[in-house]
Design a protein around this motif. Sequence first.
Motif, short mmCIF file in Angstrom:
data_model
loop_
_atom_site.label_atom_id
_atom_site.label_comp_id
_atom_site.label_asym_id
_atom_site.label_seq_id
_atom_site.Cartn_x
_atom_site.Cartn_y
_atom_site.Cartn_z
N LEU A 133 0.85 -1.18 0.00
CA LEU A 133 0.00 0.00 0.00
C LEU A 133 0.89 1.23 0.00
O LEU A 133 1.98 1.21 0.58
CB LEU A 133 -0.93 0.01 1.22
N SER A 134 0.43 2.28 -0.64
CA SER A 134 1.27 3.47 -0.81
C SER A 134 0.76 4.61 0.06
O SER A 134 -0.39 4.62 0.52
CB SER A 134 1.30 3.90 -2.28
N LEU A 135 1.65 5.57 0.26
CA LEU A 135 1.33 6.75 1.06
C LEU A 135 2.23 7.89 0.59
O LEU A 135 3.46 7.72 0.50
CB LEU A 135 1.56 6.46 2.54
N SER A 136 1.64 9.02 0.30
CA SER A 136 2.41 10.17 -0.16
C SER A 136 3.34 10.65 0.95
O SER A 136 2.94 10.77 2.11
CB SER A 136 1.48 11.30 -0.59
N LEU A 137 4.58 10.90 0.58
CA LEU A 137 5.57 11.30 1.59
C LEU A 137 5.40 12.75 1.99
O LEU A 137 5.38 13.08 3.18
CB LEU A 137 6.97 11.05 1.05
N GLU A 138 5.25 13.63 1.01
CA GLU A 138 5.20 15.06 1.31
C GLU A 138 3.82 15.47 1.82
O GLU A 138 3.70 16.19 2.81
CB GLU A 138 5.54 15.86 0.05
N GLU A 139 2.75 15.02 1.15
CA GLU A 139 1.40 15.46 1.49
C GLU A 139 0.82 14.72 2.68
O GLU A 139 -0.15 15.19 3.29
CB GLU A 139 0.48 15.27 0.27
N VAL A 180 9.14 1.76 8.16
CA VAL A 180 9.19 0.56 7.32
C VAL A 180 8.94 0.85 5.85
O VAL A 180 9.19 -0.01 5.00
CB VAL A 180 8.18 -0.49 7.81
N GLY A 181 8.44 2.04 5.51
CA GLY A 181 8.12 2.34 4.12
C GLY A 181 9.36 2.54 3.27
O GLY A 181 10.39 3.04 3.74
N GLU A 182 9.26 2.15 2.03
CA GLU A 182 10.36 2.33 1.07
C GLU A 182 10.05 3.53 0.19
O GLU A 182 8.99 3.60 -0.45
CB GLU A 182 10.50 1.07 0.20
N VAL A 183 10.97 4.49 0.18
CA VAL A 183 10.77 5.72 -0.57
C VAL A 183 10.97 5.45 -2.07
O VAL A 183 11.98 4.88 -2.48
CB VAL A 183 11.74 6.82 -0.09
N ARG A 184 9.98 5.86 -2.85
CA ARG A 184 10.05 5.71 -4.30
C ARG A 184 9.59 7.01 -4.96
O ARG A 184 8.92 7.84 -4.33
CB ARG A 184 9.18 4.54 -4.77
N ASP A 185 9.94 7.15 -6.22
CA ASP A 185 9.55 8.33 -7.00
C ASP A 185 8.35 7.99 -7.87
O ASP A 185 8.33 6.96 -8.55
CB ASP A 185 10.71 8.79 -7.88
N GLY A 186 7.35 8.87 -7.83
CA GLY A 186 6.15 8.71 -8.63
C GLY A 186 5.86 9.95 -9.45
O GLY A 186 6.59 10.94 -9.39
N LEU A 192 5.73 6.49 -0.23
CA LEU A 192 6.21 5.33 0.51
C LEU A 192 5.44 4.10 0.06
O LEU A 192 4.21 4.12 -0.02
CB LEU A 192 6.03 5.52 2.02
N ALA A 193 6.15 3.02 -0.21
CA ALA A 193 5.54 1.72 -0.49
C ALA A 193 5.69 0.87 0.76
O ALA A 193 6.81 0.60 1.21
CB ALA A 193 6.22 1.06 -1.68
N ILE A 194 4.57 0.47 1.34
CA ILE A 194 4.56 -0.24 2.62
C ILE A 194 4.01 -1.64 2.40
O ILE A 194 2.91 -1.80 1.87
CB ILE A 194 3.70 0.51 3.66
N LYS A 195 4.76 -2.63 2.79
CA LYS A 195 4.33 -4.02 2.62
C LYS A 195 3.16 -4.32 3.56
O LYS A 195 3.09 -3.79 4.68
CB LYS A 195 5.49 -4.98 2.88
#
Length: 237
Positions: A133-139, A180-186, A192-195
């Motif tokens: 599941l994803s989550l915006s890092l900045e917002e 635990v989230g992995e930072v990725r560029d979208g 953040l991509a969270i398992k």
Amino acid sequence: MAFSLASIRKTLLQKPSAMTAPTPNAAPAPPQTTAPIQAATPVPTQAPAPNPPPATAQAAPNTAEEKGHEGEKALNAWFNQHKLAYVGICQNKDSFASLFQGAAKRPDFLLLLPSLGMIAIDAKNYTPWCGELSLSLEEELKKALTFERLFRLPLWYAYCDKENMGQNWYWISALKAMEVGEVRDGSNGQFLAIKMEHFETIANPKDLAKLYIHTLPSLEKVAAGGVRKPTTLLKVS
């Protein structure tokens, strides 16, 4: 054969003549003319009426804001179903201070739990992808941590499980998501991509006890090897 004048006269008296004498001074009847045969005009066929468009189901929400509203409604219904003590926060921007308009996260609910006290909750309506599941890092996360520092309330994210019609929810704290989230560029910036293994599955009020033992990896490391052994006291003779 010879005919006498008397026999001819007798014959005329017995059979009246079929010929009639013309009426004097009568105008001759004009010859009867026939109208020319005209070709039949083809009758235009009426075009069939267009079929009405088939009734379609209500379109699924497309924008992120519409999806967010659907998630809020589903979580509100879940709280009501299980008779939990919660407060829904009005999402009208005019009802909040300017602080919430860019610096701090605006949660959707405040939930009272006997074991944890008051916690803030933000409902999410995302679909898992490849077990994440994803989550915006900045917002999202940066503003969520700002909210926690200002109001001294932990903020949790609750993701709706669409396959179970909103009966199951995946919960994770903002702090653990950061750990635990992995930072990725979208396309809309970093996220953040969270398992899924890092989330707590909440299906009923009893499952909320899982939030009490929802620990952070950093705390686990401290508990495992970060505690120093006590020093040995010197004996005094």
